[in-house]
Enzyme design. Sequence first.
Site, PDB file in Angstrom:
ATOM      1  N   LYS A 189     -38.117-100.921  13.284  1.00  0.00           N
ATOM      2  CA  LYS A 189     -37.669 -99.395  13.338  1.00  0.00           C
ATOM      3  C   LYS A 189     -37.753 -98.707  11.980  1.00  0.00           C
ATOM      4  O   LYS A 189     -38.039 -97.519  11.872  1.00  0.00           O
ATOM      5  CB  LYS A 189     -35.927 -99.814  13.796  1.00  0.00           C
ATOM      6  CG  LYS A 189     -35.927-100.394  15.343  1.00  0.00           C
ATOM      7  CD  LYS A 189     -34.499-100.455  15.623  1.00  0.00           C
ATOM      8  CE  LYS A 189     -33.742-101.323  14.742  1.00  0.00           C
ATOM      9  NZ  LYS A 189     -33.995-102.731  14.755  1.00  0.00           N
ATOM     10  N   ARG A 210     -25.697 -98.569  18.432  1.00  0.00           N
ATOM     11  CA  ARG A 210     -25.708 -99.994  18.643  1.00  0.00           C
ATOM     12  C   ARG A 210     -24.961-100.438  19.723  1.00  0.00           C
ATOM     13  O   ARG A 210     -25.157-101.638  20.172  1.00  0.00           O
ATOM     14  CB  ARG A 210     -25.262-100.521  17.298  1.00  0.00           C
ATOM     15  CG  ARG A 210     -25.860-101.380  16.453  1.00  0.00           C
ATOM     16  CD  ARG A 210     -27.285-101.548  16.211  1.00  0.00           C
ATOM     17  NE  ARG A 210     -27.378-102.772  15.479  1.00  0.00           N
ATOM     18  CZ  ARG A 210     -28.176-102.675  14.173  1.00  0.00           C
ATOM     19  NH1 ARG A 210     -28.753-101.466  13.573  1.00  0.00           N
ATOM     20  NH2 ARG A 210     -28.511-103.744  13.570  1.00  0.00           N
ATOM     21  N   ARG A 257     -39.490-112.088   5.385  1.00  0.00           N
ATOM     22  CA  ARG A 257     -38.976-110.804   4.431  1.00  0.00           C
ATOM     23  C   ARG A 257     -37.752-111.616   3.702  1.00  0.00           C
ATOM     24  O   ARG A 257     -37.692-111.220   2.393  1.00  0.00           O
ATOM     25  CB  ARG A 257     -38.249-109.726   5.352  1.00  0.00           C
ATOM     26  CG  ARG A 257     -37.613-108.534   4.559  1.00  0.00           C
ATOM     27  CD  ARG A 257     -37.051-107.424   5.367  1.00  0.00           C
ATOM     28  NE  ARG A 257     -36.167-107.902   6.314  1.00  0.00           N
ATOM     29  CZ  ARG A 257     -35.473-107.126   7.300  1.00  0.00           C
ATOM     30  NH1 ARG A 257     -36.068-105.884   7.278  1.00  0.00           N
ATOM     31  NH2 ARG A 257     -34.610-107.532   8.135  1.00  0.00           N
ATOM     32  N   ARG A 276     -34.169-110.911   3.666  1.00  0.00           N
ATOM     33  CA  ARG A 276     -33.144-110.177   3.339  1.00  0.00           C
ATOM     34  C   ARG A 276     -31.906-111.123   3.231  1.00  0.00           C
ATOM     35  O   ARG A 276     -32.007-112.238   4.013  1.00  0.00           O
ATOM     36  CB  ARG A 276     -32.987-108.948   4.089  1.00  0.00           C
ATOM     37  CG  ARG A 276     -32.189-107.824   3.611  1.00  0.00           C
ATOM     38  CD  ARG A 276     -32.548-106.623   4.617  1.00  0.00           C
ATOM     39  NE  ARG A 276     -31.630-106.802   5.918  1.00  0.00           N
ATOM     40  CZ  ARG A 276     -31.963-106.125   6.913  1.00  0.00           C
ATOM     41  NH1 ARG A 276     -32.522-105.008   6.726  1.00  0.00           N
ATOM     42  NH2 ARG A 276     -31.268-106.232   7.986  1.00  0.00           N
ATOM     43  N   ARG A 322     -28.136-111.991  15.314  1.00  0.00           N
ATOM     44  CA  ARG A 322     -28.444-110.516  15.327  1.00  0.00           C
ATOM     45  C   ARG A 322     -29.132-110.305  16.786  1.00  0.00           C
ATOM     46  O   ARG A 322     -28.908-109.162  17.480  1.00  0.00           O
ATOM     47  CB  ARG A 322     -29.266-110.069  14.239  1.00  0.00           C
ATOM     48  CG  ARG A 322     -28.468-109.928  13.042  1.00  0.00           C
ATOM     49  CD  ARG A 322     -28.959-110.068  11.811  1.00  0.00           C
ATOM     50  NE  ARG A 322     -30.387-109.117  11.740  1.00  0.00           N
ATOM     51  CZ  ARG A 322     -31.278-109.262  10.889  1.00  0.00           C
ATOM     52  NH1 ARG A 322     -31.351-110.474  10.220  1.00  0.00           N
ATOM     53  NH2 ARG A 322     -32.385-108.372  10.771  1.00  0.00           N
TER      54      ARG A 322
HETATM   55  P1  AP5 Z   1     -38.388-103.479   9.723  1.00  0.00           P
HETATM   56  O1  AP5 Z   1     -39.070-102.275   9.771  1.00  0.00           O
HETATM   57  O2  AP5 Z   1     -37.198-103.406   8.942  1.00  0.00           O
HETATM   58  O3  AP5 Z   1     -37.746-103.789  11.188  1.00  0.00           O
HETATM   59  P2  AP5 Z   1     -36.215-103.437  11.711  1.00  0.00           P
HETATM   60  O4  AP5 Z   1     -36.549-103.259  13.303  1.00  0.00           O
HETATM   61  O5  AP5 Z   1     -35.841-102.028  11.001  1.00  0.00           O
HETATM   62  O6  AP5 Z   1     -35.565-104.562  11.449  1.00  0.00           O
HETATM   63  P3  AP5 Z   1     -34.107-104.791  10.624  1.00  0.00           P
HETATM   64  O7  AP5 Z   1     -34.111-106.248  10.471  1.00  0.00           O
HETATM   65  O8  AP5 Z   1     -33.945-103.861   9.290  1.00  0.00           O
HETATM   66  O9  AP5 Z   1     -33.331-104.343  11.904  1.00  0.00           O
HETATM   67  P4  AP5 Z   1     -31.639-104.660  12.014  1.00  0.00           P
HETATM   68  O10 AP5 Z   1     -31.264-103.731  13.292  1.00  0.00           O
HETATM   69  O11 AP5 Z   1     -31.527-105.981  12.265  1.00  0.00           O
HETATM   70  O12 AP5 Z   1     -31.110-104.506  10.735  1.00  0.00           O
HETATM   71  P5  AP5 Z   1     -30.224-102.912  10.102  1.00  0.00           P
HETATM   72  O13 AP5 Z   1     -30.302-102.733   8.732  1.00  0.00           O
HETATM   73  O14 AP5 Z   1     -30.116-101.997  11.266  1.00  0.00           O
HETATM   74  O15 AP5 Z   1     -39.406-104.608   9.675  1.00  0.00           O
HETATM   75  C1  AP5 Z   1     -38.852-106.059   9.420  1.00  0.00           C
HETATM   76  C2  AP5 Z   1     -39.796-106.781   8.740  1.00  0.00           C
HETATM   77  O16 AP5 Z   1     -41.106-106.801   9.386  1.00  0.00           O
HETATM   78  C3  AP5 Z   1     -40.314-105.858   7.386  1.00  0.00           C
HETATM   79  O17 AP5 Z   1     -40.634-107.017   6.374  1.00  0.00           O
HETATM   80  C4  AP5 Z   1     -41.447-105.216   7.398  1.00  0.00           C
HETATM   81  O18 AP5 Z   1     -42.168-105.158   6.626  1.00  0.00           O
HETATM   82  C5  AP5 Z   1     -42.195-106.072   8.606  1.00  0.00           C
HETATM   83  N1  AP5 Z   1     -42.771-105.290   9.491  1.00  0.00           N
HETATM   84  C6  AP5 Z   1     -42.677-104.240  10.135  1.00  0.00           C
HETATM   85  N2  AP5 Z   1     -43.742-103.581  10.835  1.00  0.00           N
HETATM   86  C7  AP5 Z   1     -44.623-104.777  10.919  1.00  0.00           C
HETATM   87  C8  AP5 Z   1     -46.100-104.865  11.502  1.00  0.00           C
HETATM   88  N3  AP5 Z   1     -46.470-103.815  12.416  1.00  0.00           N
HETATM   89  N4  AP5 Z   1     -46.663-106.012  11.205  1.00  0.00           N
HETATM   90  C9  AP5 Z   1     -46.013-106.870  10.331  1.00  0.00           C
HETATM   91  N5  AP5 Z   1     -44.827-106.721   9.741  1.00  0.00           N
HETATM   92  C10 AP5 Z   1     -44.106-105.783   9.874  1.00  0.00           C
HETATM   93  O19 AP5 Z   1     -28.720-103.661  10.301  1.00  0.00           O
HETATM   94  C11 AP5 Z   1     -28.307-104.484   9.409  1.00  0.00           C
HETATM   95  C12 AP5 Z   1     -26.668-104.958   9.722  1.00  0.00           C
HETATM   96  O20 AP5 Z   1     -25.812-103.692   9.468  1.00  0.00           O
HETATM   97  C13 AP5 Z   1     -26.381-105.378  11.408  1.00  0.00           C
HETATM   98  O21 AP5 Z   1     -26.559-106.685  11.622  1.00  0.00           O
HETATM   99  C14 AP5 Z   1     -24.921-104.751  11.215  1.00  0.00           C
HETATM  100  O22 AP5 Z   1     -24.226-105.853  10.750  1.00  0.00           O
HETATM  101  C15 AP5 Z   1     -24.940-103.617  10.356  1.00  0.00           C
HETATM  102  N6  AP5 Z   1     -25.127-102.320  11.082  1.00  0.00           N
HETATM  103  C16 AP5 Z   1     -26.227-101.401  10.919  1.00  0.00           C
HETATM  104  N7  AP5 Z   1     -26.189-100.482  11.830  1.00  0.00           N
HETATM  105  C17 AP5 Z   1     -24.823-100.647  12.577  1.00  0.00           C
HETATM  106  C18 AP5 Z   1     -24.385 -99.872  13.539  1.00  0.00           C
HETATM  107  N8  AP5 Z   1     -24.790 -98.684  13.981  1.00  0.00           N
HETATM  108  N9  AP5 Z   1     -22.905-100.446  13.780  1.00  0.00           N
HETATM  109  C19 AP5 Z   1     -22.677-101.535  13.575  1.00  0.00           C
HETATM  110  N10 AP5 Z   1     -23.061-102.316  12.628  1.00  0.00           N
HETATM  111  C20 AP5 Z   1     -24.632-101.665  12.214  1.00  0.00           C
END
Ligand code: AP5
Length: 182
Positions: free
Chosen positions: A15, A88, A127, A129, A140
């Site tokens: 995403k 979410r 990655r 993190r 998650r």
């Molecule tokens: P990336 O692009 O970061 O994927 P993503 O879908 O954004 O994954 P995230 O892990 O960042 O999403 P998430 O939903 O768990 O985390 P968020 O930050 O929203 O890609 C992931 C990896 O793959 C990277 O290393 C990238 O380089 C690689 N990659 C991408 N595309 C690729 C491809 N085609 N081929 C190979 N590699 C590739 O949320 C984190 C935390 O914040 C949550 O757990 C929660 O606690 C909190 N939070 C965030 N939003 C909310 C909300 N709305 N409400 C409540 N809590 C929230």
Amino acid sequence: MSKRLLFLGPPGAGKGTQAQLLAAERDLLHLSTGELLRAEVQAGTALGAEAQAVMARGELVSDALVLAIVRDRLISHDGGWLLDGFPRNLAQAEALSELLEELNQPIECVVLLQLDDGILLQRLLSRGRDDDNEAVIRNRLEVYREQTAPLIAFYRQLGLIREVEAEGAVETVAQRVVDGLG
Ligand code: AP5
């Protein structure tokens, strides 16, 4: 050309990566609630302190806190936007609908990135993190299935979902996103 979009999909589906590319290409505000929360943690704010432990467990930060962040940004922005990682759960989706009605800015498209769990896990483990260890990633994914996946039906009913296969190179997926938007 859609200028108000959501990116939906499990953790690691890409995403953030795809949202950043599309936002740059279409000159949209990219709003990632995960990034905004991590910035608050980094800056040591009270909000960050509240969010930190919840994020480390892979659970959802309170709706009120996240909504306040999104509301501030959308109200003060004058143009297109792309929301990544928000909403979410159904409560957030309903609150967003109300806010967008107030702003007279309906969502035009919801991009749903689909990817197998095995590939998600590999991407996130490489990655590394803070919340990318296996136990937290599994939590998650569980939270995604229970709380976020119901949004697919919510937005499908509104005719907004565009499904995109998220396997393959970043550029390949980016092209599918653009094709899916039509
Ligand atoms: P990336 O692009 O970061 O994927 P993503 O879908 O954004 O994954 P995230 O892990 O960042 O999403 P998430 O939903 O768990 O985390 P968020 O930050 O929203 O890609 C992931 C990896 O793959 C990277 O290393 C990238 O380089 C690689 N990659 C991408 N595309 C690729 C491809 N085609 N081929 C190979 N590699 C590739 O949320 C984190 C935390 O914040 C949550 O757990 C929660 O606690 C909190 N939070 C965030 N939003 C909310 C909300 N709305 N409400 C409540 N809590 C929230």
